[in-house]
Design an enzyme around this catalytic site. Structure first.
Site, PDB file in Angstrom:
ATOM      1  N   CYS A 380       0.833  -1.198   0.000  1.00  0.00           N
ATOM      2  CA  CYS A 380       0.000   0.000   0.000  1.00  0.00           C
ATOM      3  C   CYS A 380       0.872   1.254   0.000  1.00  0.00           C
ATOM      4  O   CYS A 380       1.492   1.584  -1.001  1.00  0.00           O
ATOM      5  CB  CYS A 380      -0.979  -0.043   1.170  1.00  0.00           C
ATOM      6  SG  CYS A 380      -2.382   1.079   0.981  1.00  0.00           S
ATOM      7  N   HIS A 515      -3.493  -5.261   0.076  1.00  0.00           N
ATOM      8  CA  HIS A 515      -3.006  -5.797   1.354  1.00  0.00           C
ATOM      9  C   HIS A 515      -3.063  -7.331   1.338  1.00  0.00           C
ATOM     10  O   HIS A 515      -4.041  -7.930   1.795  1.00  0.00           O
ATOM     11  CB  HIS A 515      -3.856  -5.265   2.508  1.00  0.00           C
ATOM     12  CG  HIS A 515      -3.628  -3.818   2.811  1.00  0.00           C
ATOM     13  ND1 HIS A 515      -2.711  -3.383   3.742  1.00  0.00           N
ATOM     14  CD2 HIS A 515      -4.195  -2.700   2.281  1.00  0.00           C
ATOM     15  CE1 HIS A 515      -2.726  -2.067   3.791  1.00  0.00           C
ATOM     16  NE2 HIS A 515      -3.617  -1.624   2.923  1.00  0.00           N
ATOM     17  N   GLU A 517      -1.624  -9.407   3.184  1.00  0.00           N
ATOM     18  CA  GLU A 517      -1.543 -10.008   4.520  1.00  0.00           C
ATOM     19  C   GLU A 517      -2.890 -10.473   5.047  1.00  0.00           C
ATOM     20  O   GLU A 517      -2.970 -11.382   5.881  1.00  0.00           O
ATOM     21  CB  GLU A 517      -0.910  -9.029   5.521  1.00  0.00           C
ATOM     22  CG  GLU A 517      -1.719  -7.787   5.845  1.00  0.00           C
ATOM     23  CD  GLU A 517      -1.463  -6.598   4.935  1.00  0.00           C
ATOM     24  OE1 GLU A 517      -1.727  -5.458   5.351  1.00  0.00           O
ATOM     25  OE2 GLU A 517      -0.998  -6.820   3.802  1.00  0.00           O
TER      26      GLU A 517
END
Length: 543
Positions: A380, A515, A517
């Site tokens: 990001c 993102h 994750e």
């Protein structure tokens, strides 16, 4: 009909209600049940989206774009078959906002609006809706019993348990067994008082999860059972573990799932925990350690990057290495010798974030990774800063920056999705931005990965779906400049927005606008993080 398990906590916060609840969910899912989870937060914020990470840790983003409590990240990481949504997390603020909106519309026909029944009915309706279509819904109440702000949730759960009945609901209470060193003794009084507090509001726990640093003998368990009116077999000891991923087996060995299945009348095969055993085996038997420097501005609170931390851990399991995260304060780095701080790093990661503070330090770390062939992953804001750093030092755009940091810049490399450059190169505001998603991109969105790029090789697919949470985008006006200088835009959104960039001449330099994750799992990892740690492993072996 959905069966509900309500989870409360007592004595102190941070005992691990979310992890305990998720571990029970994993056990029940391993027996073939369809399980979902809900987190009810007692704070007045409508959602955690505007809260500082120092206050609340990370904001977890669901596929449908809800900004939620970080516990939902644990829920998704522990469950294989269920994804969280906006239904799975709500706050007091959301409930009160909903009730007040109805009052303003006249939905209550002039009645006096009160906590009971209007607030509690709204909470119960939300809980029931979240559980629709599932065999079991595990519902966690934030905070600890006795907190004034959680009382409406407690009352709602009390009412729900009466309405659902004994065969379709149960209460699991998490509490603390402190060890008093001077007396060489575990003390059960805090647990007794915590249950007494629950009883005072009409709630009797069915299962007690006792958190402790020490072993608990049978006599102590019987004592707890006697004084709390809980079956001795339902007093579960949860001793500090080497990893949270050991907890499902800890509960399995104490027959927690058997107790729940008997209570709800489920006749199911034994849980198969081989996948969790494989996770722990990989976690506790690494070949060696690799060090990842995470350069951010919330490093004093690791929970601010909880999903990133877990994704790195999962990638370490996948690569049979231990990942040591060295947190580097980005703002402090601006006045330090970068090489001396980062010289021990096998890889460098700049996570997402908002605001200008610390950005120069982050770009110094990015420059170090780029010039010294250290594996780099930008997420990001970490992508946006990688593009700005490259533009300044490689593409001759010395004033390149983001309009987030400087509204008057002549080289707005990064800008709001609603901003654009006119033919004179001046910044303007779009009036037709609605088809581009407004000012915030949230939730799961697709990206097209270009053939022949590293990112395409990593994912193994031309189209991927990842979750977003950002307002600013790379300005397509400058793509030609940075590509001419040697940075490749390797992925685009369907609307033509830049999703991924990389440097083909670098051993491993990849940055993404989304993102990744949020979709990493301990039982499979994530391809992007796995590749990143593989590169760190090779860098470590070569150095």
């Amino acid at each position: 009909m959905t069966h509900f398990i309500f989870v409360t906590g007592g004595v102190v916060s941070s005992l691990g209600k979310g992890i305990s609840a998720a571990s029970v969910a994993a056990l029940l899912e391993a027996r073939g049940l369809k399980v979902t989870m809900v987190k009810m937060d007692p704070y007045i914020n409508v959602d955690p989206g505007t809260m500082s990470p120092f206050q609340h840790g990370e904001v977890f983003v669901t596929e449908d774009g809800a900004e939620t409590d970080l516990d939902l990240g644990y829920y998704e990481r522990f469950l294989k078959r269920s994804k969280m949504s906006k239904l799975n997390n709500f706050t007091s603020g959301r409930v009160y906002q909903d009730v007040l909106d109805k009052e303003r519309r006249g939905d209550y026909l002039g009645k006096t609006v009160q906590v009971i029944p209007h607030i509690t009915d709204n909470i119960k309706e939300r809980v029931r809706k979240a559980g629709e279509g599932f065999d079991v819904a595990i519902v966690e109440i934030g905070g600890t019993v006795g907190d004034i702000e959680s009382l409406p949730f407690m009352e709602s759960v009390r009412q729900l348990m009466v309405e659902l009945g004994h065969k379709h609901s149960m209460l699991m209470h998490l509490t603390l067994l402190p060890y008093i060193a001077s007396a060489s003794e575990l003390k059960t009084k805090p647990t007794q008082h915590s249950v007494k507090e629950l009883l005072s509001i009409g709630m009797q726990p069915d299962i007690l999860i006792c958190r402790t640093e020490h072993d608990v003998d049978e006599e102590t368990r019987r004592k707890i059972a006697l004084f709390t009116n809980v079956q001795a077999r339902a007093v579960v000891v949860c001793k500090d573990a080497r990893s949270i991923y050991e907890i499902p087996r800890t509960f399995y060995e104490q027959d927690v799932d058997d107790f729940i299945c008997e209570r709800f009348g489920f006749d199911l095969p034994e849980a198969n925990l081989s996948d969790w055993d494989a996770v722990c085996e990989g976690l506790f038997n690494p070949e060696f350690t690799v060090r990842v420097a995470m350069v951010g501005k919330y490093v004093e609170l690791p929970d601010a990057y909880k999903s990133v931390n877990e994704a790195l851990l999962h990638a370490g399991i996948k690569n049979r290495v231990k990942v040591q995260i060295d947190y580097v304060d980005a703002e402090s780095l601006e006045s330090q010798d970068v090489a001396s701080v980062l010289k021990t790093a096998d890889a460098i990661l700049v996570p997402g974030g908002f605001g200008e503070r610390g950005t120069e330090g982050k770009m110094q770390a990015i420059k170090y990774a780029r010039e010294n062939n250290v594996p780099y992953l930008g997420i990001c804001l970490g992508m946006q800063l990688a593009v700005i750093e490259f533009a300044r030092h490689q593409a001759g755009l010395t004033e390149a920056t983001s309009t987030e940091f400087n509204k008057k810049t002549k080289q707005p490399l990064i800008g709001l999705i609603t901003e654009w450059l006119d033919e004179r190169g001046e910044l303007q505001q779009r009036t037709d931005s609605s088809n581009l998603g407004g000012t915030m991109r949230l939730g799961a969105q697709s990206s097209e990965l270009l053939e022949g790029t590293k990112i395409r090789e990593i994912y193994g697919h031309s189209q991927i779906i990842e979750r977003h949470r950002h307002r600013y985008e790379m300005n397509n006006h400058f793509i030609a400049d940075i590509e001419k200088a040697g940075m490749k835009v390797s992925g685009y959104s369907p609307q033509g927005l830049v999703e991924t960039v990389e440097i083909p001449t670098h051993p491993w330099f990849v940055a993404v606008q989304f993102h990744p994750e949020f979709t990493s799992s301990p039982r499979g990892g994530h391809p992007l993080f796995a590749s990143f740690i593989d590169a760190a492993k090779k860098y470590h072996q070569a150095s």
